[in-house]
Design an enzyme around this catalytic site. Structure first.
Site, PDB file in Angstrom:
ATOM      1  N   GLY A  42       0.837  -1.204   0.000  1.00 52.83           N
ATOM      2  CA  GLY A  42       0.000   0.000   0.000  1.00 52.83           C
ATOM      3  C   GLY A  42       0.864   1.244   0.000  1.00 52.83           C
ATOM      4  O   GLY A  42       2.013   1.217  -0.443  1.00 52.83           O
ATOM      5  N   LEU A  43       0.315   2.339   0.503  1.00 51.15           N
ATOM      6  CA  LEU A  43       1.079   3.583   0.454  1.00 51.15           C
ATOM      7  C   LEU A  43       2.397   3.448   1.216  1.00 51.15           C
ATOM      8  O   LEU A  43       3.442   3.888   0.735  1.00 51.15           O
ATOM      9  CB  LEU A  43       0.253   4.727   1.037  1.00 51.15           C
ATOM     10  N   HIS A 266     -15.550   5.500  12.196  1.00 58.00           N
ATOM     11  CA  HIS A 266     -15.804   6.582  11.251  1.00 58.00           C
ATOM     12  C   HIS A 266     -17.284   6.920  11.262  1.00 58.00           C
ATOM     13  O   HIS A 266     -18.118   6.039  11.161  1.00 58.00           O
ATOM     14  CB  HIS A 266     -15.374   6.153   9.846  1.00 58.00           C
ATOM     15  N   ARG A 330     -13.713  12.709  14.298  1.00 60.15           N
ATOM     16  CA  ARG A 330     -14.470  11.485  14.053  1.00 60.15           C
ATOM     17  C   ARG A 330     -14.988  10.819  15.327  1.00 60.15           C
ATOM     18  O   ARG A 330     -16.128  10.367  15.369  1.00 60.15           O
ATOM     19  CB  ARG A 330     -13.569  10.488  13.321  1.00 60.15           C
ATOM     20  N   HIS A 401     -13.144   1.806  11.175  1.00 63.93           N
ATOM     21  CA  HIS A 401     -12.536   2.352   9.980  1.00 63.93           C
ATOM     22  C   HIS A 401     -11.010   2.266  10.002  1.00 63.93           C
ATOM     23  O   HIS A 401     -10.367   2.000   8.995  1.00 63.93           O
ATOM     24  CB  HIS A 401     -12.964   3.804   9.857  1.00 63.93           C
ATOM     25  N   GLU A 425      -0.287   2.174   8.899  1.00 64.11           N
ATOM     26  CA  GLU A 425      -1.315   1.851   9.890  1.00 64.11           C
ATOM     27  C   GLU A 425      -0.880   0.682  10.785  1.00 64.11           C
ATOM     28  O   GLU A 425      -1.380   0.528  11.894  1.00 64.11           O
ATOM     29  CB  GLU A 425      -2.635   1.512   9.185  1.00 64.11           C
ATOM     30  N   LEU A 441      -3.090   8.808   4.913  1.00 56.59           N
ATOM     31  CA  LEU A 441      -2.321   8.777   3.672  1.00 56.59           C
ATOM     32  C   LEU A 441      -0.995   9.482   3.897  1.00 56.59           C
ATOM     33  O   LEU A 441       0.063   9.040   3.445  1.00 56.59           O
ATOM     34  CB  LEU A 441      -3.107   9.462   2.556  1.00 56.59           C
TER      35      LEU A 441
END
Lengths: 637, 230, 256
Positions: A42-43, A266, A330, A401, A425, A441
């Site tokens: 992923g990122l 979320h 959130r 989330h 994460e 991100l």
């Protein structure tokens, strides 16, 4: 075990520079002699693999998906924060740092967060250079919007597909290195164990998801970037394949797991519609910029929303938090939704939902503006629910989330196992007890592009790494362990499907370790989870064989780990006798129902050490000190 | 899988020649298609002079043949175009078969025209027709003893008085219409010309051109059969 | 609602496959994949192997899912991946044929799962901007006209699901490839490698044995992200220009 967070010396603005200077470098000609394993694409993982490939390391990157481009970072909608201050609205690195520490409810490490804010600026530059098509103004310069809980416009976005575009930029950089021969990609491979030799992380054991073959891969360092563990709840906004197995295996091999009870709910997801539901769909938080959240004033009001007159509606966020209104963070927004539903004022068939109304926005801005801003989200909502959000208010409900908790890492992103680095994460580092919107991100890319490439060099340059081969007894032991677990899962041949166990575990966790927790519930859950886990190993039915593509077997292994993780989450939540961020203990709240921290006793990161099967994990505390952002109760009123 | 395909193509080069690529082949088909299309338009305009009477038409036919260098130049260009068009189409067709060796049990169109999907049928049928047409009106073998060199008007009337021949022509012209309905806008796409403002217009023009060609050309056998042309 | 399903079952790449008939009870709120989940749960309970299909995000963005439903890639709703396709678009008694994407470049791995590694290799051949980490200038240094940036974004939305290849009678990857060529070719950052990119990506697609584009338009019709045929024209333009003006490089990158 003493936790050394290795925070560099000097004023906070200079810590990262000092650290970079202090770190040893690897001679360019020697880099290709080092092999680095990156798990996850992923990122964080993709950026790390690409950048280390660019630097000349010999990188092997693993992902369970069929292509690195499918990692779940792709689903992030809203945007990415950066302290560019392009809008001239008073933003700065310090302000982003401040907001993130405060938003995290003072449970993050200041030095890490400051570095994150510093690097945020470079990320945008890098992504634009890669060809990420961020939204632009008519003059051709980058556009920004304000996002979830921020009072400045610092969020960069690419329609509602920011994560996708950032990931594709990263994926393209990664494929470029694949083409250059510096990165070898292993798609459809799942990491099932970590190999630790002489106290250092030296490799992983994987299962080839197509052939079922179990393999050992050795390296000089291992980087885990495998994302969060939200799927422990079964229903979450995570991808179906997202799992905790890689970090859990590392935990069992001695890496500490920090703050597992810090999970983020979320507030704007599409409510559950039935038992068969397989996942929850997030609607970008940016909807809260123009949508107004409300429920009927009186409970059990079954009128259609358009029939409920203005004065019988309760815009509860605007009422309770006049200065932030619908844009509160959130955790606050989610809890407020739970509170009104608990009062019996929830909407929809299940009563678990609140309205997100664009009626005012359409009247104020015109339908075409709303369409331009949120068109794709509205379309998605209509596809799923069959209702038209331009005419009927959306129904939303909180859902799991993101997980702020994760493997404990020091300032250099290294876990307590030397040579095991954890990014994105999967680690616990930057968001404390609550993550602000558009920050995930940012963290993933900061870790992958700009931190690990430096810090891993220092490790490789200084660690004395012996030559090893795959016949080393630790490697054999890990591989045998994986083989045994596969055999064991296939041999139970019970009556229940893996999903039915997972669903039950998720429900249990959602009830007692979800949006609100209390000591009694957590204790109950721990007992129940243990029972369920016991039944799992006696009654699960995994059909098919090990030596083939077997999706039930993949799930079975992941769920086996989720049981253990769920226990630790409950234990962590039970021991943390305070409320902070996403961790809301009902016993600890202000008279107005806000989270009540206990900084005297709990101003630490709780890092848990695995002590063996059936043993209570040992708690290690990393005490957090706040020198720049002073401890205060968060207020969004 | 890449090794399997490498074995099949025998290539590992990262560059590709113009003609090797499917894009290049399609560009060749576009250019040759354009030439053939322009010829077909000109050919029809010439033929329509039949309505101006025998003298006019035969005179036109004579004029066309009076400069052999020009006549053969044009014939050569057309022949080359047809050959290149066919080679490229055949190779693309073979590639298509190799690209999907197993057909779907069930396949349904979600958004293409019948004309575009049947190019591989309409093409070969047109080729067969062209051969017949040359034998019919240019060299005369298909027309038989009634064929008179240079007397086009006579040949046409005689040729189309035989109803099966007229039917063949009508069907072939419908095929041509279908082929051009897709081909005429598609050639622009193949050489990289597409724009949301102009492409819909191009598609309309292609439809109009195709319809005009079909109507113009079919009108001749129909007129002969109806006795309008004698 | 009760549905009759005909599902392609194939144990592995090497084995032969066949259509197998199932019946499943669904309701209108389910997504198509949730309906298959229900089928799979019932199969497992009977001790049979569940139907294998690729899926991950179930939000229509990761591009993992996709198969043919009654001969149409991703099923009957335009702009919708199968994970976002809801059962309310079907009715009681419907008979549905589910087949994997079929192309020699996408070999079947199992049941409805195919290997789309060819797409990764096409991107690796040139679908990137060579901008190593750390070398970037300020993000606002080059203004990009909004229309160009928006069009680049239109192309960049491709999720790499492979529906375009599956739907194309030629099994061509033109739409996928052109989306990347257009995305990067429309941005100033993509200009230095624009020609190379078109040449190399077209070469890679050729090498993977995808068919050639014949401008039929099935791909555009099934694309869940509405990638337009116009982009294929852009790719053709870039390729033809590059092919006609190609020169061998005289020195390697970085050589002095």
């Amino acid at each position: 075990m003493k936790l050394d967070s290795r925070i560099p010396s000097g004023p906070i603005e200079q810590k990262w520079d000092n650290c970079k200077f202090e770190m040893k470098l690897v001679n360019p000609a020697n880099k290709r002699k080092f092999t680095v394993i990156v798990v996850g694409s992923g990122l964080a993982g993709g950026a790390a693999a690409a950048t280390m490939g660019e630097l000349g390391y010999n990188v092997r990157c693993f992902c369970f998906q069929d292509s690195p481009r499918r990692a779940h970072s792709i689903a992030a909608q809203g945007g990415i924060n950066a302290a560019k201050n392009y809008q001239n609205d008073g933003d700065s690195i310090y302000r982003l740092f401040y907001d993130t520490v405060k938003g995290g409810d003072f449970r993050a490490r200041e030095a890490n967060v400051y570095r994150l804010a510093q690097i945020s600026v470079n990320i945008i530059d890098q992504c634009v250079a890669q060809g990420v098509p961020f939204a632009r103004e008519y003059g051709g310069l980058l556009a920004n919007r304000s996002f979830g809980g921020a009072q400045v416009s610092r969020t960069f976005y690419a329609r509602g597909q920011t994560g996708q575009q950032l990931l594709l930029g990263c994926y393209q950089a990664l494929e470029r290195q694949v083409n250059a021969g510096r990165v070898t990609m292993f798609p459809r491979h799942e990491m099932l164990d970590l190999i630790v030799i002489d106290g250092k992380a030296r490799g992983i054991v994987t299962r080839n998801l197509v052939t079922g073959k179990i393999d050992t891969h050795l390296a000089d360092a291992v980087v885990l970037a495998t994302g969060g563990y939200g799927n422990v709840f079964y229903l979450s906004t995570n991808a179906k394949g997202s799992n905790a197995t890689a970090i859990w295996r590392a935990y069992r091999k001695g890496a500490l797991m920090a703050n597992p009870c810090f999970t983020q709910i979320h507030p704007t997801c599409i409510p559950v519609s039935g038992e068969y539901q397989s996942k929850l769909t997030l609607m970008s938080e940016s909807l809260r910029n123009d949508g107004r959240i409300w429920v009927p004033k009186k409970g059990g009001d079954s009128r259609r929303p358009v029939q409920i007159p203005e004065d019988e509606r309760d815009y509860y966020l605007e009422r309770r938090y006049p200065s932030f209104g619908n844009l509160v963070p959130r955790d606050v927004a989610s809890r407020a939704a739970k509170a009104v539903c608990d009062e019996g004022r929830g909407v929809g068939k299940t009563g678990l939902g609140v309205y997100l109304d664009f009626g005012d926005a359409v009247r104020r801005l015109g339908r075409h503006v709303v369409e331009e801003r949120y068109g794709n989200l509205f379309e998605m909502y209509e596809r799923i629910t069959g209702e038209d959000p331009y005419s009927v208010p959306m129904r939303i409900f909180p859902a799991i989330h993101y997980t702020m908790g994760g493997l404990w890492v020091d300032y250099r992103l290294m876990s307590t196992i030397p040579g095991l680095f954890v990014l994105g994460e999967a680690n616990f580092s930057d968001h404390g007890a609550n993550r602000l919107g558009a920050s995930a991100l940012m963290q993933g890319l900061a870790d992958g592009y700009f931190i690990i490439p430096y810090t891993i060099g220092d490790y490789l340059a200084t660690a004395k790494l012996d030559k090893i081969d795959s016949n080393h007894h630790e490697a054999r032991r890990a591989e045998n362990g994986v083989n045994e677990q596969v055999k064991r899962l296939l041999s139970v041949k019970g009556k229940r499907t893996v999903d039915s166990f997972h669903r039950e575990l998720g429900k249990l966790l959602w009830e007692d370790c979800g949006m609100a927790r209390n000591a009694q519930g957590l204790q109950y859950a721990m007992g129940k989870i243990a029972e369920l886990q016991q039944e799992y190993w006696q009654n699960v039915n995994v059909v098919g064989e090990g030596a083939e593509l077997n999706q039930s077997l993949e799930k079975a292994g992941r769920v086996a780990d989720f049981f253990e993780l769920a226990q630790l989450m409950c234990l962590d939540g039970f021991e943390r006798n305070e409320s902070c961020g996403g961790h809301f203990r009902e016993e600890y709240q202000t008279p107005e129902g806000e989270a009540l921290r206990d900084d005297d006793q709990f101003c630490y990161a709780a890092a848990w050490e695995y002590m063996g099967p059936g043993q209570k994990p040992a708690l290690h505390k990393e005490v957090l000190s706040f020198e720049h952002v002073h401890l205060a109760q968060r207020s969004y009123k | 899988m890449s090794t399997a395909s490498a074995a099949l193509t025998g290539k590992t080069s990262s560059h590709i020649g113009f003609w090797e690529s499917t894009v290049g082949k399609k560009a060749v088909m576009a250019v040759t298609g354009a030439i053939l299309f322009l010829f077909v338009v000109g050919h029809m305009l010439g033929n329509l002079q039949i309505y101006l009477g025998q003298e006019k038409l035969d005179h036109y036919a004579h004029a066309v043949k009076s400069i052999p260098a020009l006549l053969w130049g044009v014939r050569l260009v057309l022949l080359l175009s047809v050959i290149l068009h066919i080679i490229a189409a055949t190779q693309l067709g073979l590639r298509k078969r190799r690209a999907r060796p197993r057909a779907y049990v069930k396949w349904a169109s979600a958004g293409s025209t019948y004309a575009s999907r049947t190019m591989y049928w309409s093409g070969p049928i047109l080729l067969a027709f062209i051969i017949y047409h040359i034998l019919h009106f240019t060299t005369g073998q298909a027309l038989g003893p009634e064929f008179r060199e240079g007397e086009v008007y006579h040949n046409v009337i005689v040729g189309f008085s035989f109803i099966p021949a007229s039917i063949v022509y009508i069907i072939a012209m419908l095929m041509l219409g279908s082929h051009l309905y897709h081909g005429v806008w598609s050639m622009f796409q193949s050489v990289g010309i597409s724009h949301p403002r102009y492409t819909p217009l191009l598609k309309k023009l292609a439809a109009i051109a195709a319809a005009a060609l079909v109507i113009g050309n079919i009108s001749i056998p129909v007129s002969v059969m109806l006795g309008i042309l004698k | 609602m009760k549905l009759k399903l005909h599902v392609w079952r194939q144990k592995s790449a090497a084995s032969a496959g066949r259509m197998v008939r199932y019946e499943v009870e669904a309701n209108e709120h389910m997504s198509f994949l949730e309906m298959l989940d229900v089928l799979n749960e019932s199969l497992i309970e009977k001790g049979e192997e569940p139907v294998a299909f690729d899926h991950d995000c179930r939000e229509g963005i990761c591009g993992a899912c996709g198969f043919m439903i009654n001969g149409v890639a991703h099923g009957p709703m335009p702009g919708t991946t199968v994970c976002q396709l809801h059962m309310r678009h079907f009715k009681d008694g419907d008979e549905l044929y589910l087949e994997p994407w079929r192309a020699v470049a996408f070999p079947v791995v199992k049941d409805l799962i195919v290997d789309r590694g060819a797409f990764d290799r096409i991107i690796a051949a040139g679908g990137f901007v060579s901008a190593s980490t750390g070398s970037a200038q300020d993000a606002n240094a080059i203004p990009i006209p909004k229309t160009g940036a928006d069009m680049a974004m239109d192309a960049a939305q491709c999720i790499g699901c492979g529906a375009c290849v599956a739907a194309c009678p030629n099994a061509s990857a033109a739409l996928f490839l052109s989306a990347k060529v257009s995305h990067l070719g429309l941005l100033p950052q993509g200009q230095p490698e624009r020609k190379e990119r078109a040449l190399k990506m077209v070469a890679a697609a050729n090498h993977e044995l995808f068919g050639g584009c014949t401008n039929i338009g099935e791909c555009e019709a099934v694309c869940p992200k509405h990638i337009r045929l116009e982009f294929i024209a852009r790719r053709n333009r870039d390729f033809l220009k590059a092919s006609c003006t190609f020169r061998e490089e005289t020195a390697a990158a970085g050589a002095g």
